[in-house]
Design an enzyme around this catalytic site. Structure first.
Site, PDB file in Angstrom:
ATOM      1  N   GLY A  47      16.717  58.432  32.300  1.00 29.04           N
ATOM      2  CA  GLY A  47      16.314  59.396  33.316  1.00 29.04           C
ATOM      3  C   GLY A  47      14.824  59.365  33.564  1.00 29.04           C
ATOM      4  O   GLY A  47      14.367  59.474  34.708  1.00 29.04           O
ATOM      5  N   ASP A  86      21.802  59.131  31.543  1.00 27.74           N
ATOM      6  CA  ASP A  86      21.206  60.461  31.409  1.00 27.74           C
ATOM      7  C   ASP A  86      21.732  61.319  32.560  1.00 27.74           C
ATOM      8  O   ASP A  86      21.596  60.955  33.725  1.00 27.74           O
ATOM      9  CB  ASP A  86      19.687  60.306  31.489  1.00 27.74           C
ATOM     10  N   CYS A 123      11.071  66.270  29.786  1.00 28.70           N
ATOM     11  CA  CYS A 123      11.244  65.205  28.813  1.00 28.70           C
ATOM     12  C   CYS A 123      11.340  65.811  27.418  1.00 28.70           C
ATOM     13  O   CYS A 123      10.640  66.787  27.102  1.00 28.70           O
ATOM     14  CB  CYS A 123      10.057  64.237  28.895  1.00 28.70           C
ATOM     15  N   GLY A 124      12.198  65.234  26.581  1.00 31.22           N
ATOM     16  CA  GLY A 124      12.413  65.775  25.251  1.00 31.22           C
ATOM     17  C   GLY A 124      11.183  65.801  24.380  1.00 31.22           C
ATOM     18  O   GLY A 124      11.156  66.511  23.365  1.00 31.22           O
ATOM     19  N   ARG A 158      23.611  66.424  24.235  1.00 27.92           N
ATOM     20  CA  ARG A 158      22.215  66.315  23.791  1.00 27.92           C
ATOM     21  C   ARG A 158      21.692  67.699  23.426  1.00 27.92           C
ATOM     22  O   ARG A 158      21.898  68.668  24.172  1.00 27.92           O
ATOM     23  CB  ARG A 158      21.364  65.693  24.895  1.00 27.92           C
ATOM     24  N   TYR A 210      20.764  58.259  18.713  1.00 24.72           N
ATOM     25  CA  TYR A 210      19.320  58.378  18.521  1.00 24.72           C
ATOM     26  C   TYR A 210      18.592  57.687  19.661  1.00 24.72           C
ATOM     27  O   TYR A 210      18.993  56.613  20.110  1.00 24.72           O
ATOM     28  CB  TYR A 210      18.906  57.736  17.190  1.00 24.72           C
TER      29      TYR A 210
END
Length: 289
Positions: A47, A86, A123-124, A158, A210
């Site tokens: 993504g 994503d 964003c993570g 997620r 992961y």
């Protein structure tokens, strides 16, 4: 190599086999073809890469579902290996999630991950993330499972809670997501090897994905991870292109050693097959070089 097996069925079959599935990140057809050519069994449509490369935005939830699905359709049409995508937050409530699943599945995608962030997501690894209540995220997972036409379509939950509400809540959420029917969990925002080891230890009974490059694929396989997505493609491309164009600006030319050839790229994208079809249907008798 072409196959009549559906992409989702191939991915599902790989999930049931021993060993880790490594799916490097692609953001367009060229990067996806390179990943397939390198011999990987699956490709991941990132993504962040789609947002940056296709739309010109940072990874802040600015890409729409329609834009993401359009890119996914291009990529699935370019490769024979299963594509994992994503799907951000699912682009709304559980009803929006259902449409999201149907659209991605119709695009030929083998599986998606949906996160528990508040929309618009980030964003993570960015600051300022927020997560929705666990109960709401569970309903999104259930909606996703109900929406899929092909039962082999893979739904990955997620979890972004680690940076927001802590590790214990992350463990609780991931267990709840698997109980709701998710095929795998994906804890994002992993920062170091201690996090990787804790993730493996505290969720040993859960199928895990992961994202990152903090450990090599063998290490992650030994720790029991089932999927490893290496979504850093865009950062790799950024460095290589920046260095090449800086060299062009400063030196007036790019070192030829940096280049592949026109024929490398054209061949990867199917030039020979096009020539064969042209001759078959009388479009051209002799390939033009």
């Amino acid at each position: 190599m072409s196959t009549n097996e559906k992409p989702a069925s191939r991915l599902r079959r790989m999930l049931h086999k021993p060993g880790i599935i490594v799916a490097p990140g692609a953001y367009d057809c060229l990067t996806a073809r390179i990943i397939q050519q390198a011999g990987f069994p699956s490709v991941y449509m990132t993504g962040a890469g789609t947002s940056v490369a296709a739309l010109g935005y940072p990874d802040l939830g600015l890409a729409t579902m329609t834009e993401m699905v359009a890119n996914a359709k291009y990529i699935t049409g370019a490769v024979d290996i299963p594509v994992i995508c994503d799907a951000d937050t699912g682009y709304g409530n559980p009803l929006n999630v259902q449409r999201t699943i149907r659209e991605y599945e119709s695009a030929g995608v083998a599986g998606v991950h949906i996160e528990d962030q508040l929309s618009p997501k980030k964003c993570g690894f960015f600051a300022g993330k927020q997560v929705i209540p666990k109960e709401e995220a569970v309903q999104k997972i259930k909606a996703a499972l109900d929406a899929r036409v092909d039962p082999d379509f893979v739904v990955i939950a997620r979890c972004d809670a680690y940076a927001v509400t802590g590790w214990e809540d992350t463990i609780d959420r991931c267990n709840s997501y698997i109980e709701a029917g998710a095929d795998l969990v994906f804890v994002d925002g992993i920062k170091n090897k201690d996090d990787i080891n804790n993730y493996a230890r505290d969720m040993a009974g859960l199928p895990r994905m992961y994202n990152g490059d903090l450990a090599n694929t063998k290490e992650m396989d030994d720790l029991g991870y089932k999927i490893m997505i290496c979504g850093s493609t865009i950062w790799l491309i950024y460095k290589q292109l920046r260095d090449a164009f800086t060299e062009l600006a400063e030196e007036g030319a790019v070192n030829p050693d940096r280049f592949g050839t026109r024929w490398d790229v054209a061949g990867l994208m199917g030039l020979d097959a096009v020539y064969e079809l042209e001759q078959k249907y009388g479009v051209s008798e002799v390939p033009v070089v």
